[in-house]
Design a protein around this motif. Structure first.
Motif, mmCIF file in Angstrom:
data_model
loop_
_atom_site.group_PDB
_atom_site.id
_atom_site.type_symbol
_atom_site.label_atom_id
_atom_site.label_comp_id
_atom_site.label_asym_id
_atom_site.label_seq_id
_atom_site.Cartn_x
_atom_site.Cartn_y
_atom_site.Cartn_z
ATOM 1 N N VAL A 1 40.414 -6.850 14.611
ATOM 2 C CA VAL A 1 41.188 -8.001 14.137
ATOM 3 C C VAL A 1 42.633 -7.541 13.953
ATOM 4 O O VAL A 1 42.886 -6.520 13.312
ATOM 5 C CB VAL A 1 40.643 -8.544 12.801
ATOM 6 C CG1 VAL A 1 41.525 -9.690 12.290
ATOM 7 C CG2 VAL A 1 39.200 -9.016 12.964
ATOM 8 N N VAL A 2 43.559 -8.294 14.534
ATOM 9 C CA VAL A 2 44.986 -8.014 14.383
ATOM 10 C C VAL A 2 45.619 -9.167 13.624
ATOM 11 O O VAL A 2 45.366 -10.338 13.930
ATOM 12 C CB VAL A 2 45.678 -7.847 15.753
ATOM 13 C CG1 VAL A 2 47.179 -7.594 15.574
ATOM 14 C CG2 VAL A 2 45.038 -6.713 16.538
ATOM 15 N N THR A 3 46.423 -8.853 12.629
ATOM 16 C CA THR A 3 47.077 -9.897 11.845
ATOM 17 C C THR A 3 48.420 -9.384 11.350
ATOM 18 O O THR A 3 48.774 -8.224 11.576
ATOM 19 C CB THR A 3 46.179 -10.352 10.681
ATOM 20 O OG1 THR A 3 46.753 -11.487 10.043
ATOM 21 C CG2 THR A 3 45.992 -9.234 9.671
ATOM 22 N N GLY A 4 49.178 -10.243 10.683
ATOM 23 C CA GLY A 4 50.487 -9.863 10.177
ATOM 24 C C GLY A 4 50.550 -9.992 8.677
ATOM 25 O O GLY A 4 49.553 -10.286 8.012
ATOM 26 N N VAL A 5 51.720 -9.762 8.127
ATOM 27 C CA VAL A 5 51.926 -9.894 6.691
ATOM 28 C C VAL A 5 52.530 -11.264 6.400
ATOM 29 O O VAL A 5 53.054 -11.936 7.279
ATOM 30 C CB VAL A 5 52.841 -8.793 6.145
ATOM 31 C CG1 VAL A 5 52.173 -7.440 6.277
ATOM 32 C CG2 VAL A 5 54.188 -8.797 6.853
ATOM 33 N N ALA A 6 52.455 -11.667 5.126
ATOM 34 C CA ALA A 6 52.955 -12.981 4.751
ATOM 35 C C ALA A 6 54.471 -13.015 4.670
ATOM 36 O O ALA A 6 55.118 -13.900 5.199
ATOM 37 C CB ALA A 6 52.337 -13.420 3.416
ATOM 38 N N ARG A 7 55.043 -12.033 3.986
ATOM 39 C CA ARG A 7 56.501 -12.007 3.872
ATOM 40 C C ARG A 7 56.935 -10.631 3.384
ATOM 41 O O ARG A 7 56.129 -9.805 2.986
ATOM 42 C CB ARG A 7 57.006 -13.077 2.897
ATOM 43 C CG ARG A 7 56.607 -12.859 1.445
ATOM 44 C CD ARG A 7 57.136 -13.974 0.558
ATOM 45 N NE ARG A 7 56.905 -13.730 -0.852
ATOM 46 C CZ ARG A 7 55.809 -14.033 -1.511
ATOM 47 N NH1 ARG A 7 54.808 -14.606 -0.870
ATOM 48 N NH2 ARG A 7 55.690 -13.788 -2.800
ATOM 49 N N GLN A 8 58.240 -10.419 3.393
ATOM 50 C CA GLN A 8 58.806 -9.161 2.938
ATOM 51 C C GLN A 8 59.748 -9.431 1.776
ATOM 52 O O GLN A 8 60.636 -10.262 1.862
ATOM 53 C CB GLN A 8 59.568 -8.470 4.070
ATOM 54 C CG GLN A 8 60.113 -7.101 3.678
ATOM 55 C CD GLN A 8 60.687 -6.363 4.870
ATOM 56 O OE1 GLN A 8 60.778 -6.896 5.952
ATOM 57 N NE2 GLN A 8 61.077 -5.130 4.660
#
Length: 304
Positions: A117-124
Motif C-alpha cells: 500500500v502506497v499513501t501520502g501524508v495529510a499536511r506539513q
C-alpha cells in the motif's frame, strides 16, 4: 500477504490510496516509479465518504439555472483518470463509497491481490513535521501489508535505507521485507537504547555506559547476521547510540543521504494487536523521509 515471508519477491500489484489532493502527487509519482521498476499492476483507489456526498447535496440544493449537477464519485474518477494519463501509465481505478475509509481501502487491496500500500501524508506543519492524518494512521495500524508513506518527491529509486531496530523478531521481519523490496539500496540499521539510572550514578557511570554500548553493538551484530542481508553482514552499517530511537532516526536521516526509513509496527514490548506501537508511531511521525511500515505477521495472524 507479507512480501518477505511469502517468498514472493517484489510486489506484483500495488495499491495507491489517494485522496485526490495535490499532496497525493508525490505518492502517485512514487507508486508509478515502483510499478515501472517491478513490472507491477497499479491500482489507484479513492473512497468518497457518504457525508461528503450529503454535504455536496446540501451546498447545491438551490443551484443556478445553468448547473446540471455532478456526482462526487464520477468527479473522483475523472480526477484519477487525468492524473494517471498525464504520467503515461495504465492503471486500474477504484472509486468506492463508504465512511470507514481505511477499512474500505484494505478491502480493495485484498480484492485486487495487492502486496504493498502506497499513501501520502495529510499536511506539513511549519516546523517540518508531517501530519499523517486519520486515514494514513489507520492504514498504518491495521494493514497486514507493508505501507509506504511517501513524503518526498520521487527523483530516483531508493538508494539508501535506514532500518530502525530493537533487535526483535518484528524488526527482523521488517528488515527482510525491506531488503526484498529494495535489494539494491544500501542499508543502515539504527538502534537507540537507554541506560536506566545512569544519570543518578556518581561513580562507575562511564564504565556502565561503555558496557551498555558494547552489549548493544554485540546484539546488533547478531541481529544483522540473523537477517542475512543480500550483500552479507559486512555490507550493513550498524548505528548504535544511546537515546530516543525516533529522535535518532530523524537526526540520522537529516545528516546522511537516506531516502527511506523502515519501521516495524511492533517490537519487544508489543501486545500483538491491531495497534501501531508507541515507538513505531513516533518513528513514523518524526521521520523526514519516506517510511515503510511493516506489520509483524504474528500480529496479523492473531487479529485475523
Amino acid at each position: 500477504m507479507n512480501v518477505a515471508s511469502e517468498g514472493g519477491g517484489q510486489p506484483r500489484s500495488i495499491l495507491l490510496a489517494s485522496d485526490l489532493d495535490a499532496r497525493s502527487d508525490r505518492a502517485l509519482d512514487r507508486a508509478v516509479q515502483l510499478a515501472q521498476a517491478w513490472g507491477a499492476r497499479l491500482v489507484v483507489a479513492n473512497v468518497v465518504e457518504e457525508r461528503a456526498i450529503e454535504a455536496h447535496a446540501i451546498v447545491v440544493r438551490d443551484p443556478p439555472s445553468w448547473y446540471r449537477g455532478t456526482d462526487p464519485v464520477h468527479l473522483a474518477e475523472k480526477h484519477l483518470l487525468e492524473a494517471a494519463s498525464a504520467r503515461g501509465v495504465q492503471v486500474k481505478l477504484r472509486v468506492e463509497r463508504g465512511d470507514q475509509v481505511a477499512d474500505r481501502l484494505l478491502e480493495v487491496a485484498r480484492e485486487e491481490g495487492c502486496d504493498l500500500v502506497v499513501t501520502g501524508v495529510a499536511r506539513q506543519e511549519w516546523l517540518g513535521r508531517m501530519i499523517l492524518g486519520s486515514t494514513v494512521d489507520q492504514l498504518a495500524r491495521r494493514s497486514p501489508l507493508p505501507v509506504l508513506v511517501v513524503r518526498n518527491r520521487a527523483h530516483a529509486p531508493y538508494r539508501r535505507m535506514v532500518v530502525a531496530s530493537d533487535w526483535s523478531p518484528s524488526s527482523e521481519n521488517a528488515f527482510r521485507t525491506a531488503t526484498t523490496l529494495f535489494p539494491e539500496a544500501a542499508i543502515s540499521v539504527l538502534h537507540g537504547y537507554d541506560v536506566p539510572m545512569a544519570g543518578l550514578m556518581d561513580t562507575g557511570r562511564d564504565d556502565m555506559l561503555a558496557m551498555a554500548r558494547k552489549d548493544a553493538l554485540a546484539e546488533g551484530q547478531a541481529f544483522v547476521e540473523r537477517c542475512r542481508p543480500p550483500g552479507g553482514a559486512s555490507s550493513v552499517s550498524l548505528v548504535v547510540e544511546r537515546g530516543d530511537p525516533a529522535l535518532l532516526m530523524r537526526l540520522y536521516a537529516e545528516q546522511f543521504p537516506v531516502d527511506l526509513a523502515v519501521v516495524a509496527s511492533h517490537g519487544r514490548s508489543a501486545v500483538f494487536d491491531a495497534l501501531l506501537g508507541s515507538v513505531a508511531r513516533r518513528l513514523v511521525e518524526d521521520s523526514p523521509v519516506d517510511t515503510l511500515i511493516v506489520r509483524d505477521p504474528r500480529a496479523a495472524a492473531r487479529t485475523g
